[in-house]
Design a protein around this motif. Structure first.
Motif, mmCIF file in Angstrom:
data_model
loop_
_atom_site.group_PDB
_atom_site.id
_atom_site.type_symbol
_atom_site.label_atom_id
_atom_site.label_comp_id
_atom_site.label_asym_id
_atom_site.label_seq_id
_atom_site.Cartn_x
_atom_site.Cartn_y
_atom_site.Cartn_z
ATOM 1 N N ARG A 254 5.457 -10.968 -5.902
ATOM 2 C CA ARG A 254 4.437 -9.383 -5.400
ATOM 3 C C ARG A 254 3.886 -9.588 -4.029
ATOM 4 N NH1 ARG A 254 1.336 -8.695 -9.642
ATOM 5 N NH2 ARG A 254 1.881 -9.702 -12.046
ATOM 6 N N GLY A 255 4.377 -11.123 -3.116
ATOM 7 C CA GLY A 255 3.985 -10.906 -1.688
ATOM 8 C C GLY A 255 5.215 -9.882 -0.863
ATOM 9 N N GLU A 266 -8.872 1.082 7.169
ATOM 10 C CA GLU A 266 -8.884 -0.195 7.881
ATOM 11 C C GLU A 266 -9.000 -0.851 7.645
ATOM 12 O OE1 GLU A 266 -10.115 0.560 11.994
ATOM 13 O OE2 GLU A 266 -9.574 2.990 12.004
ATOM 14 N N ASN A 267 -10.547 -1.568 6.494
ATOM 15 C CA ASN A 267 -11.100 -2.841 6.190
ATOM 16 C C ASN A 267 -9.864 -3.191 4.901
ATOM 17 O OD1 ASN A 267 -12.860 -2.445 7.698
ATOM 18 N ND2 ASN A 267 -14.247 -1.438 6.533
ATOM 19 N N GLU A 268 -9.458 -2.251 4.022
ATOM 20 C CA GLU A 268 -8.555 -2.475 3.230
ATOM 21 C C GLU A 268 -7.412 -3.067 3.485
ATOM 22 O OE1 GLU A 268 -7.814 0.773 0.796
ATOM 23 O OE2 GLU A 268 -9.872 0.663 -0.282
ATOM 24 N N ARG A 269 -6.965 -2.266 4.846
ATOM 25 C CA ARG A 269 -5.458 -3.166 5.196
ATOM 26 C C ARG A 269 -5.847 -4.395 5.551
ATOM 27 N NH1 ARG A 269 -4.689 0.984 10.581
ATOM 28 N NH2 ARG A 269 -4.384 2.725 8.927
ATOM 29 N N PHE A 270 -6.562 -4.716 5.968
ATOM 30 C CA PHE A 270 -6.591 -5.843 6.154
ATOM 31 C C PHE A 270 -6.955 -7.054 5.310
ATOM 32 C CE2 PHE A 270 -8.114 -9.709 8.269
ATOM 33 C CZ PHE A 270 -7.610 -9.634 9.903
ATOM 34 N N ALA A 271 -7.480 -6.358 4.183
ATOM 35 C CA ALA A 271 -8.204 -7.255 2.563
ATOM 36 C C ALA A 271 -6.096 -7.629 2.324
ATOM 37 C CB ALA A 271 -8.815 -6.435 2.141
ATOM 38 N N HIS A 272 -5.500 -5.940 2.449
ATOM 39 C CA HIS A 272 -4.139 -6.042 2.156
ATOM 40 C C HIS A 272 -3.034 -7.414 2.868
ATOM 41 C CE1 HIS A 272 -0.485 -4.124 0.557
ATOM 42 N NE2 HIS A 272 -0.206 -4.458 1.627
ATOM 43 N N TYR A 273 -3.423 -7.430 4.511
ATOM 44 C CA TYR A 273 -2.970 -8.437 5.181
ATOM 45 C C TYR A 273 -3.237 -9.881 4.540
ATOM 46 C CZ TYR A 273 -1.856 -11.013 9.167
ATOM 47 O OH TYR A 273 -1.957 -11.961 9.738
ATOM 48 N N GLU A 275 -3.727 -10.417 1.789
ATOM 49 C CA GLU A 275 -3.699 -10.909 0.587
ATOM 50 C C GLU A 275 -2.219 -11.342 -0.339
ATOM 51 O OE1 GLU A 275 -3.502 -9.199 -4.043
ATOM 52 O OE2 GLU A 275 -4.015 -7.863 -2.576
ATOM 53 N N LYS A 276 -1.506 -10.413 1.297
ATOM 54 C CA LYS A 276 -0.392 -11.126 1.252
ATOM 55 C C LYS A 276 -0.115 -12.314 2.005
ATOM 56 C CE LYS A 276 2.173 -9.317 4.647
ATOM 57 N NZ LYS A 276 1.990 -10.499 6.420
ATOM 58 N N THR A 277 -0.847 -12.597 2.875
ATOM 59 C CA THR A 277 0.068 -13.383 3.816
ATOM 60 C C THR A 277 -0.424 -15.400 2.269
ATOM 61 O OG1 THR A 277 -0.391 -13.094 6.085
ATOM 62 C CG2 THR A 277 -1.205 -15.032 5.899
ATOM 63 N N ASN A 312 -5.859 -22.982 2.570
ATOM 64 C CA ASN A 312 -6.640 -22.398 3.997
ATOM 65 C C ASN A 312 -5.693 -22.685 5.437
ATOM 66 O OD1 ASN A 312 -9.157 -21.506 3.694
ATOM 67 N ND2 ASN A 312 -9.443 -22.971 2.536
ATOM 68 N N VAL A 313 -4.777 -23.758 4.907
ATOM 69 C CA VAL A 313 -3.366 -24.887 5.827
ATOM 70 C C VAL A 313 -2.338 -23.652 5.998
ATOM 71 C CG1 VAL A 313 -2.004 -26.206 6.237
ATOM 72 C CG2 VAL A 313 -4.209 -26.310 5.901
ATOM 73 N N GLY A 314 -2.421 -22.661 5.556
ATOM 74 C CA GLY A 314 -1.201 -21.685 4.786
ATOM 75 C C GLY A 314 -1.736 -20.429 5.244
ATOM 76 N N ILE A 315 -2.538 -20.358 5.219
ATOM 77 C CA ILE A 315 -3.059 -18.880 6.091
ATOM 78 C C ILE A 315 -2.756 -18.818 7.404
ATOM 79 C CG2 ILE A 315 -4.984 -16.829 6.041
ATOM 80 C CD1 ILE A 315 -5.546 -17.806 3.212
#
Length: 429
Positions: A254-255, A266-273, A275-277, A312-315
């Protein structure tokens, strides 16, 4: 000097992350008035101090960095973090170079985990026993024992910390060590597939499988590693653990699909980023930590602590990875720099930089496909506060991880996991 909170505009990307502390200057292009005497008003805070407060004492929380002040701070940060942490003081000085919180009871994560990780790669190769000589050679190529074993190390330390918390057992169970092996196998399989998708030339300082053996064979090798990991997972014989770790494989897929898409807002773009991360990087660490906690302790609260720490460490790890794509040289990093831009990907530094250079929006939407886009975008990022903002965001995720792991009973392994968050922030490759 007293600062009026009404003078500030807040960065929209981080409004959903109230624990993030950024330093002010120009509010990411929203205000043009420079704030004087910053050095007498703002200080870095140690992890322990930030546990007591998520805001800088007595000052409005500001979500922006000035390019000039931010770069100076970041330069000092990079130069001094190996010797000290920046602490808040009651004086008008920037910092005091005293010991880090964990220096007094410093625990080297790699030293503590060495016993449990001994012969790790030999054991992985045993899981990959195959008669076809070429396939064996391909599988052995990445499992050469020269990797950092970062994920297995976190897993065995978490296993020990949870075991000690539950019944003071200091030994890692065989099933918990198997989770560490499986995590490394899943991770490596995902790298093989990523390199095919990205048409990457180098990984870990050497040529990729797809460059040597071709794309088709590389895909099959990745599939084989993943299937061997699945067999090892089934051998554990715990359906809960199987469910937890198969979630990782689903998240990886999914990622990858999230990475192939993009958002106009732009705000959705950061949330998208973000979530992908999580799905591409943090899910493996989070769920592997959760798996060993389930095997070592029956308390669901401990399972959540382990999961949140890993998440949190992973992100944070991936955020720093995205920073290094702009700040590290290719030889040191072991792979080409600006690789994400060349793939058309807008990572944290780019998304933050876009606030100061709105012309980047068009480049992001066309995935940096026009001639000169990559070079221009890289220039904008380095001129902006994108690198600094992303670094501070990683710092906040590390703080969250530290807050979680400190809920466990004190142990050398717990302190090593605390120190690991500092290592994530300080790494340069």
């Amino acid at each position: 000097m007293h600062l009026n909170a009404s003078r500030w505009s807040f960065h929209p990307f981080v409004m959903n992350f109230p624990s993030i502390i950024m330093l002010p200057g120009y509010a990411a292009g929203y205000t043009k008035e420079k704030i004087p005497n910053l050095s007498q008003e703002y200080f870095f805070r140690s992890l322990q101090e930030r546990e007591e407060s998520n805001r800088i004492v007595g000052l409005p929380e500001v979500k922006a960095l000035s390019p000039s002040v931010g770069y100076a701070i970041y330069s000092v940060f990079k130069r001094n973090t190996r010797r000290a942490r920046f602490h808040h003081t009651s004086t008008s000085h920037w910092c005091s170079c005293s010991k880090t919180i964990s220096d007094e009871k410093y625990q080297d994560p790699f030293q503590l985990g060495r016993k449990d990780l001994k012969n790790l790669y030999e054991d992985i190769k045993k899981e990959l026993l195959v008669s076809a000589a070429e396939l064996k050679e391909m599988c052995d190529y990445y499992f050469d024992g020269k990797g950092k074993a970062f994920r297995p190390m976190i897993v065995v330390l978490m296993a020990r910390a949870c075991n000690i918390h539950h019944n003071n057992s200091k030994e890692v169970q065989a099933s918990q060590r198997s989770v560490a092996i499986i995590a490394e196998m899943i991770h490596t399989a995902s790298l093989v597939h990523d390199d095919v998708i990205d048409d990457a030339n180098s990984r870990r300082g050497k040529r990729t499988l797809n460059q040597i053996w071709g794309e088709r064979k590389a895909v099959l090798a990745g599939d084989f590693i993943l299937s061997a990991a699945s067999v090892a997972l089934a051998r554990i014989g715990n359906t809960t653990i199987i469910s937890v770790l198969t979630q990782v494989i689903e998240d990886l897929v999914r990622g990858e699909f999230l990475q192939l898409g993009s958002k106009e807002n732009e705000n959705e773009r950061f949330a998208h980023y973000l979530e992908k991360t999580f799905k591409k990087t943090a899910s493996l660490i989070a769920n592997s930590c959760k798996a060993v906690s389930i095997l070592g302790c029956p308390d669901p609260k401990v399972h959540e602590i382990a999961y949140q720490y890993g998440k949190n460490v992973g992100i944070a790890f991936q955020l720093i990875d995205d920073v290094l794509d702009f700040t590290s040289c290719a030889d040191h990093l072991g792979k080409p720099t600006a690789a994400d831009l060349k793939l058309g990907l807008a990572t944290g530094p780019v998304l933050f930089a876009c606030r100061q250079f709105p012309e980047m929006n068009a480049m992001i939407m066309r995935r940096f496909s026009k001639p000169g886009d990559v070079e221009r975008a890289r220039k904008y990022v380095l001129q902006s506060d994108g690198v600094q903002q992303t670094t501070y965001l990683a710092q906040r995720y590390c703080h969250a991880a530290t807050r979680e792991i400190r809920k466990l009973r004190p142990s050398p392994e717990r302190e090593a996991l605390v120190h690991l968050t500092e290592m994530v922030l300080m790494r340069d490759k």
